[in-house]
Design a protein around this motif. Sequence first.
Motif, PDB file in Angstrom:
ATOM      1  N   PHE A   1      35.380  32.217  39.273  1.00 37.54           N
ATOM      2  CA  PHE A   1      34.668  33.384  38.750  1.00 37.54           C
ATOM      3  C   PHE A   1      35.684  34.332  38.108  1.00 37.54           C
ATOM      4  O   PHE A   1      36.537  34.893  38.802  1.00 37.54           O
ATOM      5  CB  PHE A   1      33.928  34.059  39.910  1.00 37.54           C
ATOM      6  CG  PHE A   1      33.144  35.293  39.525  1.00 37.54           C
ATOM      7  CD1 PHE A   1      32.682  35.493  38.229  1.00 37.54           C
ATOM      8  CD2 PHE A   1      32.853  36.266  40.487  1.00 37.54           C
ATOM      9  CE1 PHE A   1      31.954  36.629  37.881  1.00 37.54           C
ATOM     10  CE2 PHE A   1      32.128  37.402  40.157  1.00 37.54           C
ATOM     11  CZ  PHE A   1      31.678  37.587  38.854  1.00 37.54           C
TER      12      PHE A   1
ATOM     13  N   ASP B   1      35.990  37.521  37.130  1.00 42.56           N
ATOM     14  CA  ASP B   1      35.182  38.696  37.486  1.00 42.56           C
ATOM     15  C   ASP B   1      35.714  39.956  36.812  1.00 42.56           C
ATOM     16  O   ASP B   1      36.056  40.938  37.474  1.00 42.56           O
ATOM     17  CB  ASP B   1      35.220  38.826  39.026  1.00 42.56           C
ATOM     18  CG  ASP B   1      34.331  39.942  39.533  1.00 42.56           C
ATOM     19  OD1 ASP B   1      33.476  40.413  38.765  1.00 42.56           O
ATOM     20  OD2 ASP B   1      34.496  40.339  40.706  1.00 42.56           O
TER      21      ASP B   1
ATOM     22  N   PRO C   1      32.211  31.498  44.969  1.00 42.15           N
ATOM     23  CA  PRO C   1      33.134  30.735  44.116  1.00 42.15           C
ATOM     24  C   PRO C   1      34.365  30.316  44.925  1.00 42.15           C
ATOM     25  O   PRO C   1      34.745  31.024  45.866  1.00 42.15           O
ATOM     26  CB  PRO C   1      33.514  31.742  43.027  1.00 42.15           C
ATOM     27  CG  PRO C   1      33.303  33.078  43.655  1.00 42.15           C
ATOM     28  CD  PRO C   1      32.187  32.926  44.640  1.00 42.15           C
TER      29      PRO C   1
ATOM     30  N   THR D   1      38.312  33.521  42.744  1.00 39.56           N
ATOM     31  CA  THR D   1      37.893  34.675  41.926  1.00 39.56           C
ATOM     32  C   THR D   1      39.139  35.321  41.328  1.00 39.56           C
ATOM     33  O   THR D   1      40.138  35.511  42.038  1.00 39.56           O
ATOM     34  CB  THR D   1      37.146  35.724  42.788  1.00 39.56           C
ATOM     35  OG1 THR D   1      35.983  35.117  43.348  1.00 39.56           O
ATOM     36  CG2 THR D   1      36.723  36.926  41.963  1.00 39.56           C
TER      37      THR D   1
ATOM     38  N   ASP E   1      40.249  38.689  38.665  1.00 39.41           N
ATOM     39  CA  ASP E   1      39.818  39.853  37.895  1.00 39.41           C
ATOM     40  C   ASP E   1      40.968  40.203  36.962  1.00 39.41           C
ATOM     41  O   ASP E   1      42.009  40.694  37.401  1.00 39.41           O
ATOM     42  CB  ASP E   1      39.481  41.005  38.848  1.00 39.41           C
ATOM     43  CG  ASP E   1      39.061  42.269  38.090  1.00 39.41           C
ATOM     44  OD1 ASP E   1      39.271  42.336  36.862  1.00 39.41           O
ATOM     45  OD2 ASP E   1      38.535  43.186  38.733  1.00 39.41           O
TER      46      ASP E   1
END
Length: 207
Positions: free
Chosen positions: A130, A132, A171, A174, A176
């Motif tokens: 992910f 994110d 997930p 992850t 970011d």
Amino acid sequence: MTKSDNITWQNSKVDKDQRQQLLGHKSAVLWFTGLSGSGKSTIANEVEKRLYENQITSYVLDGDNVRFGLNSNLGFSAEDRQENIRRIGEVSKLFVDAGVITLTAFISPYREDRDNVRKLLATDEFIEIFVDTPIEVCEDRDVKQLYAKARRGEIKGFTGIDAPYEAPDKPEITVDTSKQPLATSVDQIMAYLNEHDYINVETADEV
Ligand SMILES: Nc1ncnc2c1ncn2[C@@H]1O[C@H](COP(=O)(O)OS(=O)(=O)O)[C@@H](OP(=O)(O)O)[C@H]1O
Ligand SMILES: Nc1ncnc2c1ncn2[C@@H]1O[C@H](COP(=O)(O)OP(=O)(O)O)[C@@H](O)[C@H]1O
């Protein structure tokens, strides 16, 4: 389910385990999901480079590129996105059968569509990543000026603006990209592959 009658599954004489042995590593799909501009392609391509440098056979299937060819007859309605992801899931399964570490970079906004791909593969063959990154950051980057067009109403049904994005529940990984640099995301993914015995790479290289 298939539309064709009179078809028979043909078994091959070389199997996936043998192909993996030949290549010297396991195969799996690294399924990146996230908003447009979140960093899916950038990270997937950097991981592919890192794998290549470590003699690991991998391949990136990228949303924009696949839509020029295999999926050129599909648009961005919910139905077309579903078919887009279904086809990529099937293609990924073939790549995994060929022994390749396959990286896919598609928004894949619907949880059910991603879960259907997961079901196509063995438990440890689908690694959901992910990306994110908050929409404000994606929109601020606006790499392709698509958010600006969507805000002006020139693109209808743009993910995150007037079409949904359903985040994954669980997930495997992850990242970011608004909180960590590219190199950290690449290291994180390489570490996951090492720790779960997909690959055996001694040290992390510089990105
Ligand atoms: N309406 C709309 N919504 C979202 N994205 C749009 C749209 N129209 C065009 N684009 C461009 O197409 C890329 C997304 O294609 P995907 O195949 O990944 O989409 S999906 O998984 O079927 O939802 C996406 O690329 P990325 O930015 O790489 O994600 C956009 O460049
Ligand atoms: N930490 C980071 N990780 C990944 N991409 C980043 C990062 N910081 C900025 N970016 C930039 O964000 C953009 C992401 O675009 P892209 O990879 O095409 O996203 P997507 O494939 O999700 O649409 C690129 O221009 C990339 O250089």
